[in-house]
Design an enzyme around this catalytic site. Structure first.
Site, PDB file in Angstrom:
ATOM      1  N   GLU A   1       6.069  -4.121   8.585  1.00  0.00           N
ATOM      2  CA  GLU A   1       7.374  -3.547   8.907  1.00  0.00           C
ATOM      3  C   GLU A   1       7.238  -2.351   9.836  1.00  0.00           C
ATOM      4  OE1 GLU A   1       9.754  -4.755   4.813  1.00  0.00           O
ATOM      5  OE2 GLU A   1       8.516  -2.949   4.867  1.00  0.00           O
TER       6      GLU A   1
ATOM      7  N   THR B   1       9.716   3.947   3.930  1.00  0.00           N
ATOM      8  CA  THR B   1       8.525   3.474   3.200  1.00  0.00           C
ATOM      9  C   THR B   1       8.198   2.031   3.612  1.00  0.00           C
ATOM     10  OG1 THR B   1       9.875   2.716   1.322  1.00  0.00           O
ATOM     11  CG2 THR B   1       9.015   4.968   1.236  1.00  0.00           C
TER      12      THR B   1
ATOM     13  N   ASP C   1      17.893  -4.638   2.369  1.00  0.00           N
ATOM     14  CA  ASP C   1      17.793  -5.967   1.806  1.00  0.00           C
ATOM     15  C   ASP C   1      18.513  -6.989   2.694  1.00  0.00           C
ATOM     16  OD1 ASP C   1      16.990  -7.533  -0.572  1.00  0.00           O
ATOM     17  OD2 ASP C   1      19.130  -7.946  -0.651  1.00  0.00           O
TER      18      ASP C   1
ATOM     19  N   THR D   1       3.136   2.102   3.124  1.00  0.00           N
ATOM     20  CA  THR D   1       2.669   1.922   1.752  1.00  0.00           C
ATOM     21  C   THR D   1       1.405   1.088   1.612  1.00  0.00           C
ATOM     22  OG1 THR D   1       4.179   0.025   1.522  1.00  0.00           O
ATOM     23  CG2 THR D   1       4.985   2.198   0.811  1.00  0.00           C
TER      24      THR D   1
ATOM     25  N   ASP E   1       6.538  -9.211   5.531  1.00  0.00           N
ATOM     26  CA  ASP E   1       5.219  -8.791   5.055  1.00  0.00           C
ATOM     27  C   ASP E   1       4.222  -9.878   5.437  1.00  0.00           C
ATOM     28  OD1 ASP E   1       3.312  -7.242   3.899  1.00  0.00           O
ATOM     29  OD2 ASP E   1       3.964  -7.508   1.835  1.00  0.00           O
TER      30      ASP E   1
ATOM     31  N   ASP F   1       9.554  -2.631  -3.895  1.00  0.00           N
ATOM     32  CA  ASP F   1      10.774  -2.005  -4.397  1.00  0.00           C
ATOM     33  C   ASP F   1      10.448  -0.919  -5.415  1.00  0.00           C
ATOM     34  OD1 ASP F   1      12.112  -4.006  -2.914  1.00  0.00           O
ATOM     35  OD2 ASP F   1      11.964  -5.382  -4.606  1.00  0.00           O
TER      36      ASP F   1
ATOM     37  N   ALA G   1      -4.719 -10.306  -6.786  1.00  0.00           N
ATOM     38  CA  ALA G   1      -3.570 -11.076  -7.254  1.00  0.00           C
ATOM     39  C   ALA G   1      -2.387 -10.724  -6.369  1.00  0.00           C
ATOM     40  CB  ALA G   1      -3.265 -10.775  -8.716  1.00  0.00           C
TER      41      ALA G   1
END
Length: 280
Positions: free
Chosen positions: A131, A126, A95, A164, A100, A205, A198
């Site tokens: 990233e 992940t 963090d 992911t 993204d 997270d 959407a």
């Protein structure tokens, strides 16, 4: 004489997780998005909030505080002084999240810190597509590129890598890779994920937390863990969409706050509808 607190802090059967992430008073991102799902899966979770904000930063304004390095050290030292620093897992999304959608959320010089200091000590990574590209210096434009990016990350240290979300030719893919032995080729797979029209906050997270939870339960079957994590996430996102629509809101008009509490059953007992396809 007060009995030592250590006598009350017994290791859990499933695992104890130290989760260092952001915190928002309202909404579900960071620790608010990760702690509850892991608890539903049977884990003891101790959160350290790297920031405490009124809401996530996608709103027009936010207020709050940022935990500095000394304050973090104080918390760790307090745990250690009472023999409480025994965790089976450390969960952090470095963090603030790197970025993204082609945009860095952190100063560019931090990328090398993540690459050189964080990646080598991680057991599972992940990253999203952007990233993964930043960490490897390798552009991902195909499935094969996604597999190769996983190989590059394995070489840096982690035995498990899950990219992911990869957008390739209109498709959304998760690509996972598990290198069980350093001298062996990794077992790799993909899951094709239906796109939902959407934008949601906190999904990365949540995905990381679910992957941690399920991969610990199925340590030799990363593909099964990913199926369970993705199935929970998709059910939750669909519930969120339906909820906004039933309230008369256009789901595409703004970012959506996920319906985490309402999706407890989908987290505990996901109905697997999306299957992993192994690469040969």
């Amino acid at each position: 004489m007060v009995p030592p607190i250590l006598s009350l802090a017994l290791p859990s059967e499933t695992g104890r997780v130290l989760s260092i992430q952001s915190h928002t008073v309202q909404g579900y991102v960071g620790n608010k998005s990760a702690v509850f799902p892991l608890q539903l899966l049977g884990y003891d979770v101790d959160p350290i909030n790297s920031v405490q904000f009124s809401n996530h930063t996608g709103y027009p304004t936010f207020k709050g505080q940022v935990l500095n390095g000394q304050q973090l050290c104080d918390l760790i030292e307090g745990l250690e002084a009472n023999n409480l620093l025994y965790y089976t897992h450390l969960l952090t999304v470095c963090d603030p999240v790197m970025g993204d959608d082609g945009k860095l959320y952190v100063p560019s010089e931090l990328v090398s810190v993540y690459r050189e200091k964080v990646v080598p000590v991680a057991s599972m990574l992940t990253p999203n597509q952007f990233e993964a590209e930043q960490l490897t210096g390798f552009r991902i434009g195909s499935e094969r590129d996604g597999q190769e990016a996983c190989n590059i990350l394995h070489a840096a240290g982690p035995s498990k890598v899950v990219i992911t979300s990869i957008n390739i030719e209109g498709n959304l893919l998760l690509i996972g890779s598990h290198q069980k032995e350093k001298d062996q080729s990794p077992e790799q797979f993909k899951i094709v994920i239906p796109k939902i029209p959407a934008y949601f906050t906190g999904t990365g997270d949540l995905t990381t937390a679910l992957l941690l939870g399920w991969s610990n339960k199925y340590p030799d079957n990363l593909d099964k863990a990913a199926e369970l994590a993705v199935s929970s996430l998709q059910a939750l996102l669909q519930r969120t969409m339906n909820d906004y629509r039933s309230a008369g809101h256009d789901p595409q008009s703004s970012s959506l706050e996920i319906r985490l509490i309402q999706s407890q059953d989908d987290i505990r007992n996901p109905q697997v509808k999306l299957r992993a396809e192994k690469y040969k």
